[in-house]
Design a protein around this motif. Sequence first.
Motif, PDB file in Angstrom:
ATOM      1  N   TYR A  57       0.811  -1.213   0.000  1.00 19.78           N
ATOM      2  CA  TYR A  57       0.000   0.000   0.000  1.00 19.78           C
ATOM      3  C   TYR A  57       0.844   1.263   0.000  1.00 19.78           C
ATOM      4  O   TYR A  57       0.477   2.278  -0.595  1.00 19.78           O
ATOM      5  CB  TYR A  57      -0.925  -0.037   1.214  1.00 19.78           C
ATOM      6  CG  TYR A  57      -1.898   1.102   1.333  1.00 19.78           C
ATOM      7  CD1 TYR A  57      -2.511   1.662   0.226  1.00 19.78           C
ATOM      8  CD2 TYR A  57      -2.224   1.621   2.588  1.00 19.78           C
ATOM      9  CE1 TYR A  57      -3.416   2.705   0.344  1.00 19.78           C
ATOM     10  CE2 TYR A  57      -3.128   2.658   2.720  1.00 19.78           C
ATOM     11  CZ  TYR A  57      -3.718   3.198   1.592  1.00 19.78           C
ATOM     12  OH  TYR A  57      -4.607   4.230   1.719  1.00 19.78           O
ATOM     13  N   GLY A  59       4.221   1.244  -0.877  1.00 16.94           N
ATOM     14  CA  GLY A  59       5.388   1.087  -1.724  1.00 16.94           C
ATOM     15  C   GLY A  59       6.635   0.660  -0.981  1.00 16.94           C
ATOM     16  O   GLY A  59       7.746   1.050  -1.345  1.00 16.94           O
ATOM     17  N   MET A 190       0.313   5.735  -2.902  1.00 19.90           N
ATOM     18  CA  MET A 190       1.383   5.420  -3.846  1.00 19.90           C
ATOM     19  C   MET A 190       1.957   6.682  -4.483  1.00 19.90           C
ATOM     20  O   MET A 190       3.086   6.674  -4.975  1.00 19.90           O
ATOM     21  CB  MET A 190       0.877   4.463  -4.916  1.00 19.90           C
ATOM     22  CG  MET A 190       0.734   3.023  -4.441  1.00 19.90           C
ATOM     23  SD  MET A 190       2.237   2.338  -3.679  1.00 19.90           S
ATOM     24  CE  MET A 190       3.335   2.308  -5.103  1.00 19.90           C
ATOM     25  N   ALA A 193       4.955   7.362  -2.191  1.00 16.30           N
ATOM     26  CA  ALA A 193       5.884   6.277  -1.886  1.00 16.30           C
ATOM     27  C   ALA A 193       7.328   6.762  -2.004  1.00 16.30           C
ATOM     28  O   ALA A 193       7.656   7.583  -2.864  1.00 16.30           O
ATOM     29  CB  ALA A 193       5.644   5.101  -2.835  1.00 16.30           C
ATOM     30  N   ALA A 259      -6.203   0.777  -1.338  1.00 16.33           N
ATOM     31  CA  ALA A 259      -5.314   0.754  -2.494  1.00 16.33           C
ATOM     32  C   ALA A 259      -6.057   0.430  -3.786  1.00 16.33           C
ATOM     33  O   ALA A 259      -5.497   0.573  -4.872  1.00 16.33           O
ATOM     34  CB  ALA A 259      -4.206  -0.268  -2.273  1.00 16.33           C
TER      35      ALA A 259
END
Length: 380
Positions: A57, A59, A190, A193, A259
Amino acid sequence: MTVYLDHQASTPILPTVRAAMQPFWADFHGNPHSSEHSTGWTANKATESSRTKVANYIGADPDEIIFTSGATEANNLAIKGLCIPKQRQSQRKTILVSATEHKCVLESAAYVAQTTGCSVLEIPVNGKGHVDLDKLRDMLSEDVLLVSVALVNNEIGTVQDLASISALCRDAGAILHSDFAQAPSAVDLMDYANLADMVSLSGHKFGGPMGVGALFVSRELKDHIEPLFHGGGQEGGMRSGTLPLPLCVGIGAAAEFHASEAGAAMRARVARLRDLFVNKLQSSRDHIRLNGEKLASRHPGNANLRFEGHDADEMLQRLQPIVSASTGSACSSGITEPSYVLSAIGLTSDEAQASIRFSFGHTNTSDEALTAAEAIIAVL
């Protein structure tokens, strides 16, 4: 019927999360750390599957995720664990925190300052709640060890420019920690990330259960964190204690949902409900103001509103039991002075005491948004 508009304090569990947790309250009840029988293996497989979901979720890799009791513990572990003298990678001993951080970040940093000789400085924010990047750049001396800035603010919903903050920290050789407790219900993680070296999560802030959270620690830092708890050496030695199997399954299921496309659709739907509510109120009265960023640029469920000439606490009492909302963080309950977050963005004491945080979530409907707005108009 009570319209619940305090999702930033705690969210009801998502149906998919409840379903995922159910078997682990009875049918699969093993200790995840029991390695000598199949019941323990099954429990361990479930917790590791959840760890992978949380890692995916944000990264990260699964071995960079440490399960905790919530974001408060995760924030304490990140700040205290990194800053005790024997764990410092260098002679750096200054911590920078934004002026609008959650109390557990501010108090953890203050504790470190009191006990280890580190110093703590607050990074100022502008009237929308964004970190002043020019001031941060000036503050990032060679003595700065750690910077802690939450991605999404818990009171006014401001979403920070974490990419710019991360770039400044890396240029200065400082470690960046970010409290993501409010972020899953607000943004696609993301998109953020690899920007922070440590990230904190809390299950009950995004449709998971209370009592579980997680701390991401980049692999390069793991040997430089001193645990808060000592015991059996679970979680790679960083957090001793038996993992709560059903809760770990729950936070993994919540991460998996947010996600997905369904999670993105939910955030968009929540924003529409919040906008409907605010527009209804502001079209009915001239003295209702929005604190912080414009609606389109903040947490999709957040509306921190200022009712000029009114007392927020009295309004909330008069709204019972029709509307549940709050004047600020639930973790600061019992504190009667004006919100330090609102003070940091330039509000006067009277303006802060006239402000209420309404926060929408996945359980709300358009009928509820209108009902709540009408109840507030009646109280006014």
